[in-house]
Design a protein around this motif. Structure first.
Motif, mmCIF file in Angstrom:
data_model
loop_
_atom_site.group_PDB
_atom_site.id
_atom_site.type_symbol
_atom_site.label_atom_id
_atom_site.label_comp_id
_atom_site.label_asym_id
_atom_site.label_seq_id
_atom_site.Cartn_x
_atom_site.Cartn_y
_atom_site.Cartn_z
ATOM 1 N N ALA A 196 -3.976 2.613 -1.271
ATOM 2 C CA ALA A 196 -4.891 1.721 -0.568
ATOM 3 C C ALA A 196 -5.420 0.643 -1.511
ATOM 4 O O ALA A 196 -5.722 0.910 -2.674
ATOM 5 C CB ALA A 196 -6.051 2.512 0.027
ATOM 6 N N LEU A 197 -5.515 -0.554 -1.009
ATOM 7 C CA LEU A 197 -5.978 -1.690 -1.790
ATOM 8 C C LEU A 197 -7.381 -2.085 -1.365
ATOM 9 O O LEU A 197 -7.772 -1.903 -0.223
ATOM 10 C CB LEU A 197 -5.048 -2.888 -1.587
ATOM 11 C CG LEU A 197 -3.583 -2.667 -1.946
ATOM 12 C CD1 LEU A 197 -2.768 -3.875 -1.535
ATOM 13 C CD2 LEU A 197 -3.441 -2.416 -3.436
ATOM 14 N N GLU A 224 0.817 -1.217 0.000
ATOM 15 C CA GLU A 224 0.000 0.000 0.000
ATOM 16 C C GLU A 224 0.851 1.267 0.000
ATOM 17 O O GLU A 224 0.451 2.270 -0.574
ATOM 18 C CB GLU A 224 -0.963 -0.015 1.189
ATOM 19 C CG GLU A 224 -2.075 -1.029 0.996
ATOM 20 C CD GLU A 224 -3.116 -1.015 2.090
ATOM 21 O OE1 GLU A 224 -2.789 -0.643 3.244
ATOM 22 O OE2 GLU A 224 -4.269 -1.376 1.794
#
Length: 104
Positions: free
Chosen positions: A44-45, A39
């Protein structure tokens, strides 16, 4: 290939129960550092899959570990192969696959 290091301090709250008298860093804490490294590099994943993870040596509190990440892109989306090492000794390896959402 990107690389980053981390240390899990001996005061981490997971350690007293894992295991009393000889604490080891739990695999989930190591994986949390792997995902944080991804990340940091890619933002952000969303949802992830970890189809293959292998822990071969323990990580002890206060030891420095290095994460090596190799990124590839597939039709399904990004995939990261990781290795976690301590002084060149393999501790863990595996794959992380983004299963949906936007990845930078």
């Amino acid at each position: 290939m990107s690389r980053t290091t981390f240390v899990v301090p001996g005061t981490h709250p997971c350690l007293p129960g894992h295991f009393p008298g000889r604490p080891l860093v739990p695999g989930v804490v190591i994986l949390d550092h792997v995902i944080a490294a991804i990340e940091t590099a890619h933002g952000a994943l969303g949802p992830l899959r970890l189809p293959q993870v292998k822990f071969v040596q323990p990580l002890l509190p206060d030891e420095t570990a290095e994460i090596a990440l190799e990124t590839t892109t597939t039709e399904a989306g990004p995939r990261w192969r990781f290795r976690v090492e301590r002084d060149g000794v393999l501790l863990a390896s595996g794959d992380v696959i983004a299963t949906g959402g936007d990845v930078a």
